[in-house]
Design an enzyme around this catalytic site. Structure first.
Site, PDB file in Angstrom:
ATOM      1  N   HIS A  23       0.806  -1.218   0.000  1.00  0.00           N
ATOM      2  CA  HIS A  23       0.000   0.000   0.000  1.00  0.00           C
ATOM      3  C   HIS A  23       0.850   1.285   0.000  1.00  0.00           C
ATOM      4  O   HIS A  23       0.847   2.035  -0.955  1.00  0.00           O
ATOM      5  CB  HIS A  23      -0.893   0.039   1.247  1.00  0.00           C
ATOM      6  CG  HIS A  23      -1.792  -1.143   1.419  1.00  0.00           C
ATOM      7  ND1 HIS A  23      -2.883  -1.416   0.619  1.00  0.00           N
ATOM      8  CD2 HIS A  23      -1.765  -2.144   2.341  1.00  0.00           C
ATOM      9  CE1 HIS A  23      -3.487  -2.519   1.042  1.00  0.00           C
ATOM     10  NE2 HIS A  23      -2.834  -2.976   2.075  1.00  0.00           N
TER      11      HIS A  23
HETATM   12  O1  RIB Z   1      -5.471   0.021   4.361  1.00  0.00           O
HETATM   13  C1  RIB Z   1      -4.072   0.007   4.216  1.00  0.00           C
HETATM   14  C2  RIB Z   1      -3.442   1.090   5.046  1.00  0.00           C
HETATM   15  O2  RIB Z   1      -3.734   0.866   6.428  1.00  0.00           O
HETATM   16  C3  RIB Z   1      -1.910   1.103   4.960  1.00  0.00           C
HETATM   17  O3  RIB Z   1      -1.448   2.409   5.150  1.00  0.00           O
HETATM   18  C4  RIB Z   1      -1.498   0.241   6.118  1.00  0.00           C
HETATM   19  O4  RIB Z   1      -0.182   0.558   6.586  1.00  0.00           O
HETATM   20  C5  RIB Z   1      -2.514   0.639   7.143  1.00  0.00           C
HETATM   21  O5  RIB Z   1      -2.074   1.863   7.737  1.00  0.00           O
END
Ligand code: RIB
Ligand code: CA
Length: 310
Positions: A240
């Protein structure tokens, strides 16, 4: 000309990789790291941010502890994804570098007031509590922000922590609403992009060969992927947060469109949902460049090549 950035983060293995990518990229000048409660509580996110800086040999980067809870709700964490420490997958030494004395919100306000307007980009990788608190406490700084490039939300992929919401937005929807209504030039990396950026076994193997730091990244990803591979049957975990930094370095890897995005803050089943008007049916003004796709192999090539430099 380097670009000044501040990373606001809740490490989190994927946050850690994003921080490493920023530290490995001379195009970026990382002014500081602001830790926020999210994946794990603040004492751990502020510890993990320093662990990552020390792993990269960058104890010069100031790390600030920020908000320990959302603006108006109880904290929700994600140990089921990131493990008890937030950086499960490899055991690294406790940090020796100190936390800065100033609160992260004060650092954000003071930095944005000091630097010339339009010269600092904010890169939130977790709940938006620190950013929104700074905007609320010092409204004058909003127009001084160059751009906000954040990981959060979803359209086609809808939600990962609830059927309707992505984690970063879900944890603090009130903060997200403040940021999305602020008028700041906003670039959003939603699950629609990040679920296309899977750390497959071949990509993890490439990290394992990527210099001094690559093996740690590979170990984090091998732990981090469990949740998503079990849930989605995907061939690896979605990386992500590094998509935020990758966009700053190679925006051409991504495609998206300027649309209106509203944040649901009162829905009984939909709290934290990013109501993304992808098809332009609402008539509401566009407030974000909302990404839809990433060229995955190009993204991983960039990431691996840069991590190998550390
Ligand atoms: O949904 C994914 C996000 O939530 C990413 O930033 C992960 O690190 C969590 O913070
Ligand atoms: Ca994060």
């Amino acid at each position: 000309m380097t670009r000044n950035i501040i990373i606001d983060t809740d490490p989190g293995q994927d946050d850690a990789v994003a921080i490493l990518l920023a530290l490995a990229s001379p195009e970026l000048n990382l002014l500081g790291i602001c830790a926020v409660a999210g994946n794990v509580p603040l004492p751990l996110t502020s510890k993990n941010a320093r662990i990552v800086c020390e792993l990269a040999g960058r104890v010069d980067v100031p790390v600030f502890a920020g908000c320990a809870a959302p603006m108006a709700r109880a904290l929700v964490t994600a140990e089921h994804v990131h493990g008890k420490t937030g950086l499960d997958g490899i055991s690294l030494p406790d940090p020796q570098m100190p936390l800065q004395d100033r609160h992260a919100v004060d650092f954000l306000i003071e930095t944005l007031r000091r630097e010339p307007p339009g010269t600092v980009t904010l890169c939130p990788l977790g709940p938006l509590t620190n950013i929104a608190t700074a905007f609320t406490r010092a409204p004058d700084i909003v127009e001084r922000v160059q751009q906000i490039v954040l990981m959060g939300g979803a359209y086609f992929e809808v939600g990962n922590i609830t059927p309707a919401a992505e984690f970063n937005i879900y944890v603090d929807p009130e903060a997200a609403e403040i940021v999305f209504k602020s008028g700041v030039d906003l670039v959003v990396m939603p699950l629609d992009v990040t679920h296309g950026a899977l750390a497959t076994p071949a990509r993890v193997a490439a990290f394992r060969q990527a210099g001094r730091v690559g093996p740690a990244v590979a170990s984090w990803l091998e732990f981090f992927e469990r949740f998503d591979t079990e849930k989605y049957g995907s061939e690896g975990g979605p990386l992500h947060d590094p998509t935020v930094i990758a966009w700053l370095l190679q925006p051409g890897l991504f495609t998206g469109r300027r649309i209106n995005v509203e944040i649901e803050t009162t829905g009984r089943w939909t709290s934290g949902m990013t109501v993304a008007d992808w098809w332009g049916v609402s008539g509401r003004e566009a407030n974000a460049l909302f990404m839809g796709k990433v060229e995955a192999q190009g993204f991983f090539d960039l990431l691996t090549n840069r991590i190998a430099r550390l």
